[in-house]
Design an enzyme around this catalytic site. Structure first.
Site, PDB file in Angstrom:
ATOM      1  N   ASP A 198       0.849  -1.201   0.000  1.00 37.14           N
ATOM      2  CA  ASP A 198       0.000   0.000   0.000  1.00 37.14           C
ATOM      3  C   ASP A 198       0.879   1.243   0.000  1.00 37.14           C
ATOM      4  O   ASP A 198       2.070   1.183   0.322  1.00 37.14           O
ATOM      5  CB  ASP A 198      -0.941   0.013   1.212  1.00 37.14           C
ATOM      6  CG  ASP A 198      -0.203   0.126   2.542  1.00 37.14           C
ATOM      7  OD1 ASP A 198       0.872  -0.485   2.686  1.00 37.14           O
ATOM      8  OD2 ASP A 198      -0.695   0.833   3.449  1.00 37.14           O
ATOM      9  N   GLU A 231      -0.043  -0.857   5.818  1.00 39.74           N
ATOM     10  CA  GLU A 231       1.029  -0.278   6.637  1.00 39.74           C
ATOM     11  C   GLU A 231       0.848   1.214   6.821  1.00 39.74           C
ATOM     12  O   GLU A 231       1.036   1.752   7.913  1.00 39.74           O
ATOM     13  CB  GLU A 231       2.391  -0.570   5.998  1.00 39.74           C
ATOM     14  CG  GLU A 231       3.561  -0.412   6.964  1.00 39.74           C
ATOM     15  CD  GLU A 231       4.116   1.001   7.058  1.00 39.74           C
ATOM     16  OE1 GLU A 231       4.881   1.264   7.996  1.00 39.74           O
ATOM     17  OE2 GLU A 231       3.773   1.866   6.217  1.00 39.74           O
TER      18      GLU A 231
HETATM   19  N1  BES Z   1       8.816   3.353   5.291  1.00 41.15           N
HETATM   20  C1  BES Z   1       8.249   4.088   6.362  1.00 41.15           C
HETATM   21  C2  BES Z   1       9.119   4.105   7.599  1.00 41.15           C
HETATM   22  C3  BES Z   1      10.276   5.037   7.398  1.00 41.15           C
HETATM   23  C4  BES Z   1      10.055   6.391   7.497  1.00 41.15           C
HETATM   24  C5  BES Z   1      11.516   4.575   7.079  1.00 41.15           C
HETATM   25  C6  BES Z   1      11.083   7.274   7.282  1.00 41.15           C
HETATM   26  C7  BES Z   1      12.554   5.452   6.844  1.00 41.15           C
HETATM   27  C8  BES Z   1      12.328   6.808   6.938  1.00 41.15           C
HETATM   28  C9  BES Z   1       6.900   3.495   6.721  1.00 41.15           C
HETATM   29  O1  BES Z   1       6.168   3.134   5.596  1.00 41.15           O
HETATM   30  C10 BES Z   1       6.089   4.545   7.434  1.00 41.15           C
HETATM   31  O2  BES Z   1       5.843   5.604   6.910  1.00 41.15           O
HETATM   32  N2  BES Z   1       5.686   4.257   8.648  1.00 41.15           N
HETATM   33  C11 BES Z   1       4.807   5.075   9.384  1.00 41.15           C
HETATM   34  C12 BES Z   1       4.287   4.206  10.494  1.00 41.15           C
HETATM   35  C13 BES Z   1       2.928   4.538  11.008  1.00 41.15           C
HETATM   36  C14 BES Z   1       1.886   4.651   9.948  1.00 41.15           C
HETATM   37  C15 BES Z   1       2.533   3.544  12.075  1.00 41.15           C
HETATM   38  C16 BES Z   1       5.521   6.285   9.952  1.00 41.15           C
HETATM   39  O3  BES Z   1       6.703   6.209  10.315  1.00 41.15           O
HETATM   40  O4  BES Z   1       4.895   7.343  10.013  1.00 41.15           O
HETATM   41 ZN    ZN Z   2       7.074   2.206   4.224  1.00 44.92          ZN
END
Ligand code: BES
Ligand code: ZN
Length: 458
Positions: A89, A154
């Site tokens: 997603d 996610e």
């Molecule tokens: N891929 C990201 C996590 C990430 C963010 C890795 C910045 C490296 C740098 C992941 O898809 C994400 O955005 N996670 C969310 C989690 C939340 C929805 C629980 C986030 O970090 O906001």
């Molecule tokens: Zn991600």
């Protein structure tokens, strides 16, 4: 491995064509109208697993969006098992007018592929499928048992994933999880993330009068809930970013001197960082470095605030309601439920008697710090060195991947965060991109990793 590496090189153009097809499916998980696109994307992914050589791959329904699961046993028994996790997603593409190329019409400009989800996470997820295809197509024996789990929620909080992992703990049993959903420091500076922040996400509603009032007739004698909310928000944090919620820091695991020294060695260019963020100066806890503040310290941000009149022109209204979305990035050992509770108690305590506050926890996840010396991290480190010609440095990431803590808690396994994005990929923002040399080197890194990790447990 040489044959597989050669195959991956020879097939780069086709891999790119397929990735563009993947990216053209608008699998936005938070928007209900994209549900059919989510279903199509899950089916597309299953077909790609089968085409890559997976003997078993299926779309498994959940209460929310489906999970794509695949299994491929190693050529020889007694090999370790890896569980590859990714998410198919993507974040909503809005604001659309800020994209230079349409978000779901993947476009290559120079070395970069622009599209929503290019780096987060479709491009990174696809690396694994193409690495495995390269083994199958060259009759290279699979050095490890492979399981994969790709979710479609996610970006909207993984609500169905945690129960799925609980319900299928036997199916998902593995020695280590492998996740490519983070970034390295630069195209020629590989790095491995060993820590992630957790998250608590709250929505706050402040209600004053039971209907909107004329601000001339009532203003001055009725408390405006927007004014009240702003003052409450101002009391959550001091001017340097220290959070004022009582008990907030109680369970924070302190940074050790050793870790601070190590984080200080992470290559960091302040000017480039300011430029990339589009700001003229940094802000935050003065006693911590920018690297520490953005990865190893807890933070609080208002993500949105609304209420009253916001259309063109003036409307003299004393509104009935005010709202804010507030997120807090957490570090081990802060628990998201506990932090949500403390925040709710504090907001309730400081709310003036003239308004009513309700706090609703949307979602959250635990932060984690991983063992930098595990066999899997050692194999990953050697793999990056082979593909990038340099030993990776270890970093902590400020973003959250809550499944890492869930894998640890439910399946008892650690994760290897083998990221291939770049810090300036603009994930979650307009003009998201994936650096194509990282896509190709990522496939090579994964092939080396499978080889090295497969050898560790013989
Ligand atoms: N891929 C990201 C996590 C990430 C963010 C890795 C910045 C490296 C740098 C992941 O898809 C994400 O955005 N996670 C969310 C989690 C939340 C929805 C629980 C986030 O970090 O906001
Ligand atoms: Zn991600």
């Amino acid at each position: 491995m040489d044959a597989a590496l050669r195959y991956a090189q020879a097939n780069r153009d086709r891999f790119l064509t397929e990735l563009k097809e993947f990216l053209s499916l608008p699998s936005v998980s938070t928007q209900e109208e994209h549900r059919p696109d989510i279903e199509r994307t899950a089916a597309w992914l299953r077909d790609k697993l089968l085409a890559a050589g997976f003997p078993k791959a299926e779309v498994m329904p959940t209460a929310g969006h489906p999970i794509v699961y695949g299994e491929w046993p190693a050529a020889e028994p007694d090999r370790p098992t890896i569980l590859i996790y990714g998410h198919y997603d993507v974040q909503p593409p809005e604001p659309l007018e800020e994209w230079h190329t349409p978000p779901f019409e993947p476009t290559v400009i120079g070395d970069d592929l622009f599209a929503r989800g290019a780096a987060d996470d479709k491009g990174q997820l696809y690396i694994h499928i193409k690495a495995l295809e390269s083994l199958q197509a060259t009759d290279t024996p699979l050095p490890v048992n492979v399981k994969c789990i790709f979710e479609g929620e996610e970006e909207s909080g993984s609500e169905s994933l945690t129960p799925f992992i609980h319900d299928h703990a036997d199916l998902l049993a593995a020695d280590v999880a492998v996740i490519s959903d983070t970034h390295i420091l630069g195209p020629d500076t590989p790095s491995i993330v060993y820590g992630l922040r957790g998250l608590t996400y709250l929505e706050v509603e402040v209600v004053g009068p039971d209907h909107d009032l004329h601000s001339g007739t009532y203003g001055g004698a009725v408390l405006n809930p927007i004014n009240a909310l702003c003052r409450m928000i101002a009391r959550l944090q001091d001017e340097d970013g220290h959070i004022a919620i009582p008990g907030f820091y109680d369970s924070v695991r302190p940074l050790t001197e050793e870790e601070r020294e190590e984080l200080a060695r992470v290559p960091f260019d302040r000017e480039a960082w300011l430029h990339e963020a589009g700001v003229t100066t940094d802000w935050g806890e003065p006693e911590y470095t920018i690297v520490e503040r953005t990865s190893a310290r807890p933070t609080l941000d208002v993500n949105g605030i609304w209420g009253g009149y916001i259309r063109p022109g003036a409307k003299t209204v004393l509104p009935s309601k005010a709202h804010a979305k507030i997120s807090m990035r957490l570090v081990p050992d802060q628990r998201p439920e506990e932090i949500a509770r403390l925040t709710e108690e504090y907001l309730t305590a400081i709310a003036p008697p003239a308004v009513r506050v309700t706090v609703h926890a949307l979602h959250g996840g635990d932060g984690i710090v991983l063992d930098r010396h595990s066999p899997a991290l050692e194999a990953a480190s050697r793999a990056y060195e082979m593909a990038f010609g340099k030993r990776p440095v270890f970093t902590r990431e400020g973003g959250s991947i809550p499944v890492v803590a869930t894998f640890k808690r439910v399946l008892g396994i650690d994760s290897v965060l083998m990221g291939f994005g770049l810090p300036d990929d603009r994930i979650h923002a307009p003009n998201e991109k994936f650096h194509l040399p990282n896509f190709y080197r990522g496939i090579e890194t994964v092939l080396y990793f499978l080889d090295f990790y497969g050898g560790t447990h013989k």
